[in-house]
Structure formats: C-alpha cells, structure tokens
Motif scaffolding. Structure first.
Motif, mmCIF file in Angstrom:
data_model
loop_
_atom_site.group_PDB
_atom_site.id
_atom_site.type_symbol
_atom_site.label_atom_id
_atom_site.label_comp_id
_atom_site.label_asym_id
_atom_site.label_seq_id
_atom_site.Cartn_x
_atom_site.Cartn_y
_atom_site.Cartn_z
ATOM 1 N N ALA A 84 0.812 -1.217 0.000
ATOM 2 C CA ALA A 84 0.000 0.000 0.000
ATOM 3 C C ALA A 84 0.848 1.270 0.000
ATOM 4 N N GLN A 85 2.114 1.146 0.361
ATOM 5 C CA GLN A 85 2.990 2.311 0.412
ATOM 6 C C GLN A 85 3.767 2.535 -0.887
ATOM 7 N N LEU A 86 3.617 1.633 -1.858
ATOM 8 C CA LEU A 86 4.276 1.834 -3.139
ATOM 9 C C LEU A 86 3.667 3.024 -3.870
ATOM 10 N N ASP A 87 4.458 3.708 -4.658
ATOM 11 C CA ASP A 87 3.999 4.843 -5.459
ATOM 12 C C ASP A 87 3.056 4.308 -6.543
ATOM 13 N N THR A 88 1.769 4.589 -6.415
ATOM 14 C CA THR A 88 0.790 3.988 -7.326
ATOM 15 C C THR A 88 0.949 4.489 -8.757
ATOM 16 N N ALA A 89 1.302 5.759 -8.921
ATOM 17 C CA ALA A 89 1.490 6.281 -10.283
ATOM 18 C C ALA A 89 2.668 5.594 -10.958
ATOM 19 N N ARG A 90 3.743 5.400 -10.210
ATOM 20 C CA ARG A 90 4.907 4.730 -10.794
ATOM 21 C C ARG A 90 4.602 3.255 -11.053
ATOM 22 N N LEU A 91 3.835 2.651 -10.161
ATOM 23 C CA LEU A 91 3.462 1.257 -10.343
ATOM 24 C C LEU A 91 2.592 1.095 -11.593
ATOM 25 N N ASP A 92 1.685 2.027 -11.822
ATOM 26 C CA ASP A 92 0.853 1.966 -13.032
ATOM 27 C C ASP A 92 1.715 2.105 -14.284
ATOM 28 N N TRP A 93 2.721 2.955 -14.212
ATOM 29 C CA TRP A 93 3.652 3.106 -15.346
ATOM 30 C C TRP A 93 4.393 1.795 -15.609
ATOM 31 N N ILE A 94 4.845 1.147 -14.542
ATOM 32 C CA ILE A 94 5.544 -0.136 -14.691
ATOM 33 C C ILE A 94 4.613 -1.192 -15.272
ATOM 34 N N PHE A 95 3.350 -1.219 -14.807
ATOM 35 C CA PHE A 95 2.384 -2.170 -15.358
ATOM 36 C C PHE A 95 2.126 -1.902 -16.837
ATOM 37 N N GLY A 96 2.197 -0.635 -17.231
ATOM 38 C CA GLY A 96 2.049 -0.312 -18.643
ATOM 39 C C GLY A 96 3.194 -0.866 -19.472
ATOM 40 N N LEU A 97 4.390 -0.879 -18.894
ATOM 41 C CA LEU A 97 5.550 -1.447 -19.579
ATOM 42 C C LEU A 97 5.498 -2.966 -19.587
ATOM 43 N N LYS B 6 1.261 -7.153 -13.557
ATOM 44 C CA LYS B 6 -0.025 -6.857 -12.933
ATOM 45 C C LYS B 6 -0.882 -8.123 -12.880
ATOM 46 N N LYS B 7 -0.854 -8.884 -13.978
ATOM 47 C CA LYS B 7 -1.652 -10.111 -14.051
ATOM 48 C C LYS B 7 -1.221 -11.117 -12.992
ATOM 49 N N PHE B 8 0.089 -11.206 -12.757
ATOM 50 C CA PHE B 8 0.626 -12.216 -11.831
ATOM 51 C C PHE B 8 1.113 -11.588 -10.520
ATOM 52 N N TRP B 9 0.514 -10.484 -10.130
ATOM 53 C CA TRP B 9 0.935 -9.696 -8.977
ATOM 54 C C TRP B 9 1.032 -10.532 -7.697
ATOM 55 N N LEU B 10 0.119 -11.459 -7.521
ATOM 56 C CA LEU B 10 0.083 -12.252 -6.280
ATOM 57 C C LEU B 10 0.607 -13.674 -6.484
ATOM 58 N N TYR B 11 1.244 -13.932 -7.623
ATOM 59 C CA TYR B 11 1.817 -15.251 -7.899
ATOM 60 C C TYR B 11 3.242 -15.328 -7.367
ATOM 61 N N PHE C 210 13.495 0.769 -21.561
ATOM 62 C CA PHE C 210 14.730 1.548 -21.439
ATOM 63 C C PHE C 210 14.635 2.879 -22.177
ATOM 64 N N ARG C 211 13.901 2.922 -23.279
ATOM 65 C CA ARG C 211 13.691 4.205 -23.968
ATOM 66 C C ARG C 211 12.943 5.188 -23.076
ATOM 67 N N GLN C 212 11.917 4.686 -22.392
ATOM 68 C CA GLN C 212 11.160 5.576 -21.510
ATOM 69 C C GLN C 212 12.011 6.036 -20.326
ATOM 70 N N LEU C 213 12.836 5.149 -19.806
ATOM 71 C CA LEU C 213 13.734 5.543 -18.717
ATOM 72 C C LEU C 213 14.709 6.613 -19.184
ATOM 73 N N LYS C 214 15.251 6.436 -20.386
ATOM 74 C CA LYS C 214 16.179 7.442 -20.916
ATOM 75 C C LYS C 214 15.473 8.784 -21.095
ATOM 76 N N ALA C 215 14.211 8.752 -21.521
ATOM 77 C CA ALA C 215 13.446 9.985 -21.678
ATOM 78 C C ALA C 215 13.262 10.704 -20.342
ATOM 79 N N GLN C 216 13.304 9.939 -19.265
ATOM 80 C CA GLN C 216 13.201 10.520 -17.920
ATOM 81 C C GLN C 216 14.569 10.906 -17.353
ATOM 82 N N ARG C 217 15.601 10.845 -18.190
ATOM 83 C CA ARG C 217 16.969 11.213 -17.817
ATOM 84 C C ARG C 217 17.597 10.220 -16.846
#
Length: 249
Positions: free
Chosen positions: A116-129, A134-139, A186-193
């Motif tokens: 519950a303390q994870l950054d939800t916006a960043r987590l949503d970005w990771i799930f987008g990548l 997300k599908k196997f979050w509890l596996y 990695f392209r998106q990470l590079k875009a974030q510097r």
C-alpha cells in the motif's frame, strides 16, 4: 559528451588468485545509455559487480557524481552504493522465487514496507511497460516464465527513481516480442533522464538504445565512442567484436 555521472579510472579487480580487470577506464555520461560490449570473458560482468561494490577494486578509483565510491581505502559497501541511487539487475535476475511478485517489488522499494505504500502512479507506469506483472501480482515469482522474471528484475530496479541502472544482459534467452518490451522500457527511462550502463549481446538492442559504447577485451576498455559511429563501421566491428552489427540487426 554529456557530463559524466560515473567514472572508473585505472580499475583493477582480483577475484581470489585471478586478475580479472586490468586498468579499466570508463566514463558513463549522465542521462544516456552506455552499452558495454565485448566477447564472453572480457570482464563486463566483473565491471558491473565492481561498480556495485560486490567485488572490491584492488587499485584505481570509482567515482559517482565526482565522489569516490570504490577503490583502495574505500570500503566496498553495496548498501551504501545503492542508497546513492544506483540499481543493479544481474544476469541471473536476483529475484526471490518463493515470494510473490508484489513482495519482490516491496522489498526493492526503499520507501515502502508494504504494498500500500508503493507509489501507485509509478506502479501503473511499470504495469504499462510490463502488463504480465499486474496479471501475476500475487503469484510466486518462481512460477513466472523466463521473460516475466526478467521483466520483474527490471521492474524491481525501477520501482523507485534511480539515477543509474546497471543491467547485465537483460535480453538473454528472451523471445523477440519481450525484447521489444525491454527496449521500450529503457527508452522511456532514458526519456526521464535515467542513466543506464547496459551489458548486452543482442546487437539489435544495442543499436536501438545505445548513445555511447565501450568495448572490453581481456579486462580492459579497448574502444569507446558513439554507438552510431561503431554501428556504421563494419571494419571496426569485426576488429573489436568479431561480427558485423548490420548482419545481426
């Protein structure tokens, strides 16, 4: 070249009786992807592990943002190095197979003790990548496929913003579609510097992502320059790597 974030100067590393790095000089510019290429046994993984403090440099120095983080007289302190904003994705991925995907992510987050303390916006970005996470979050992570485990290994490293990512052969053994997912990440990470030092044998990934390139041989950096210049020079590729990048694109 952009301002250096990481510098290695004359770094030697011994592992037991074996002398692996023989005076590595390496500059990793801020905000770019630097590819670390070379034949098997050239010293690439040892370089990453020395930067991370998992193996101590026997001579030379390592500097991050101008501050010494390794070399004689500087303790090889991996937690201290990680706290500076450096993350490492090893070739064996380093995930905890008995823990769930969620638990692996929480362990990797310095600012969270529960999901519950994870950054939800960043987590949503990771799930987008990496939608599979997300599908196997509890596996249990050990039940994921090889590609999904690699996604988790990268996701753990970026669950919080990092200044520098050290990544060892993320595409090894993966299907082309999953490799494309990693390239986009990695392209998106590079875009974030975010600065990335990437060891990779997949030449298509190297060409797609690399700004700079350093080529290692026998424990030394024998070439450094722009990735585009290396990709355009077949003779140089053959001499340094024994292959043509164009033929493997």
């Amino acid at each position: 070249m952009a301002e250096p974030l990481l510098e290695l100067r004359g770094v030697h590393t011994h592992i037991g009786a074996y002398h692996i790095l023989h005076g590595v000089d390496l500059v990793v510019p801020a905000g770019q992807v630097t590819m670390l290429l070379g034949r098997n046994g050239a010293g690439k993984t040892t370089t990453l592990r020395t930067i991370m403090g998992l193996w101590a440099a026997s001579s030379g120095e390592l500097r991050f943002r101008g501050e010494r983080i390794g070399g004689p007289g500087t303790p090889a302190d991996t937690p201290r190095i990680a706290q500076r904003g450096i993350a490492y994705v090893p070739e064996n991925m380093g995930i905890f197979g008995d823990l769930t995907v969620q638990e692996n992510m929480v362990l990797a987050a310095r600012s969270a003790r529960r999901a519950a303390q994870l950054d939800t916006a960043r987590l949503d970005w990771i799930f987008g990548l990496f939608p599979a996470l997300k599908k196997f979050w509890l596996y249990p992570a050990g039940k994921l496929s090889g590609g999904q485990k690699q996604m988790l290994a990268v996701a753990r490293a970026i669950v919080e913003p990092r200044e520098l990512l050290l990544v060892d052969e993320p595409s090894k053994g993966l299907a082309p579609a999953i490799v494309q997912n990693l390239i986009e990440a990695f392209r998106q990470l590079k875009a974030q510097r975010t600065t990335v030092l990437l060891v990779e044998q997949n030449v298509a990934m190297a060409r797609a992502l690399g700004d700079r390139v350093a080529v290692m041989d026998n424990g030394r950096v024998v070439h450094d320059g722009s990735m585009a210049a290396l990709a355009a020079d077949d003779d140089l590729q053959q001499r340094l790597l024994g292959l043509s990048l164009g033929a493997h694109a």
